[in-house]
Design a protein around this motif. Structure first.
Motif, PDB file in Angstrom:
ATOM      1  N   MET A  45      -5.211  -1.704   3.872  1.00  7.53           N
ATOM      2  CA  MET A  45      -5.900  -0.412   3.920  1.00  7.53           C
ATOM      3  C   MET A  45      -4.997   0.630   3.281  1.00  7.53           C
ATOM      4  O   MET A  45      -3.782   0.487   3.275  1.00  7.53           O
ATOM      5  CB  MET A  45      -6.222  -0.012   5.367  1.00  7.53           C
ATOM      6  CG  MET A  45      -7.190  -0.941   6.080  1.00  7.53           C
ATOM      7  SD  MET A  45      -7.532  -0.423   7.790  1.00  7.53           S
ATOM      8  CE  MET A  45      -6.083  -1.060   8.656  1.00  7.53           C
ATOM      9  N   SER A  46      -5.575   1.706   2.778  1.00  7.11           N
ATOM     10  CA  SER A  46      -4.815   2.764   2.120  1.00  7.11           C
ATOM     11  C   SER A  46      -4.211   3.732   3.143  1.00  7.11           C
ATOM     12  O   SER A  46      -4.943   4.443   3.827  1.00  7.11           O
ATOM     13  CB  SER A  46      -5.725   3.531   1.158  1.00  7.11           C
ATOM     14  OG  SER A  46      -5.092   4.727   0.745  1.00  7.11           O
ATOM     15  N   VAL A  47      -2.886   3.746   3.202  1.00  9.21           N
ATOM     16  CA  VAL A  47      -2.185   4.679   4.090  1.00  9.21           C
ATOM     17  C   VAL A  47      -2.530   6.119   3.702  1.00  9.21           C
ATOM     18  O   VAL A  47      -2.791   6.963   4.569  1.00  9.21           O
ATOM     19  CB  VAL A  47      -0.661   4.448   4.050  1.00  9.21           C
ATOM     20  CG1 VAL A  47       0.075   5.500   4.866  1.00  9.21           C
ATOM     21  CG2 VAL A  47      -0.318   3.047   4.533  1.00  9.21           C
ATOM     22  N   GLU A  48      -2.559   6.384   2.415  1.00  8.37           N
ATOM     23  CA  GLU A  48      -2.860   7.737   1.941  1.00  8.37           C
ATOM     24  C   GLU A  48      -4.254   8.198   2.376  1.00  8.37           C
ATOM     25  O   GLU A  48      -4.414   9.345   2.816  1.00  8.37           O
ATOM     26  CB  GLU A  48      -2.740   7.805   0.415  1.00  8.37           C
ATOM     27  CG  GLU A  48      -2.922   9.216  -0.132  1.00  8.37           C
ATOM     28  CD  GLU A  48      -2.802   9.271  -1.653  1.00  8.37           C
ATOM     29  OE1 GLU A  48      -2.888  10.395  -2.180  1.00  8.37           O
ATOM     30  OE2 GLU A  48      -2.624   8.218  -2.293  1.00  8.37           O
ATOM     31  N   GLN A  49      -5.246   7.327   2.292  1.00 11.46           N
ATOM     32  CA  GLN A  49      -6.596   7.693   2.734  1.00 11.46           C
ATOM     33  C   GLN A  49      -6.623   7.993   4.228  1.00 11.46           C
ATOM     34  O   GLN A  49      -7.246   8.956   4.662  1.00 11.46           O
ATOM     35  CB  GLN A  49      -7.604   6.580   2.413  1.00 11.46           C
ATOM     36  CG  GLN A  49      -7.986   6.521   0.961  1.00 11.46           C
ATOM     37  CD  GLN A  49      -8.982   5.401   0.682  1.00 11.46           C
ATOM     38  OE1 GLN A  49      -9.102   4.436   1.425  1.00 11.46           O
ATOM     39  NE2 GLN A  49      -9.710   5.554  -0.411  1.00 11.46           N
TER      40      GLN A  49
END
Length: 163
Positions: A45-49
């Motif tokens: 999963m995208s940490v930034e998102q």
């Protein structure tokens, strides 16, 4: 049980993502297939998102003895986006405490209706809190079909919600 509820910090993101994935893959296992669980809470999963989303919402976490045991967030439109409690702390009041805080925040900010998209697993929890099902929904996540429920709660503007 003596836990601490506090505001989300950017440094919480990785632990929140782990808690989310672990909770979905254990607690929701009785209502969804392995393929559905992986589509809902994939390993990558995208940490930034996640950081951007949690920072944009009213996000809170619950800690017990230095371990994160739950988190939740509310979009300022009144949408309760996420509510997850560690698998080992289910049915101990953690989810209730998080939801109480988020609903109080909504009421304090002039929001009169809280909505959420509840999983099959979470639907009874929200029903006990007075949420009503608006509709059953079918959503597609990474090619998998999942069922959830759009639910809403009318907040009483003339009363203070208990926390």
């Amino acid at each position: 049980m003596d836990w601490k509820i506090r505001a989300y910090c950017k440094s919480d993101t990785q632990e929140i993502m782990r808690l989310f994935r672990d909770t979905v893959h254990t607690v929701n296992r009785t209502d969804y297939s392995e393929q559905q669980l992986e589509a809902w809470a994939p390993e990558s999963m995208s940490v930034e998102q996640w950081e951007n989303s949690l920072a944009a919402h009213h996000s809170i976490v619950v800690e017990y003895n230095g371990t994160m045991i739950g988190f939740g967030d509310l979009i300022l439109t009144g949408y309760l986006d996420r509510l997850y409690v560690h698998k080992d702390y289910q049915r101990r009041g953690v989810g209730t405490a998080i939801t109480d805080r988020l609903e109080q925040y909504a009421a304090d900010n002039g929001i009169s209706v809280v909505t959420t998209d509840a999983s099959i697993t979470a639907k009874p929890f929200f029903e006990k809190r007075g949420y009503r099902t608006v509709r059953e929904q079918t959503v597609i996540r990474r090619g998998q079909t999942l069922t959830n429920y759009r639910m809403k709660l009318l907040l009483k503007s003339d009363e203070t919600l208990s926390i």
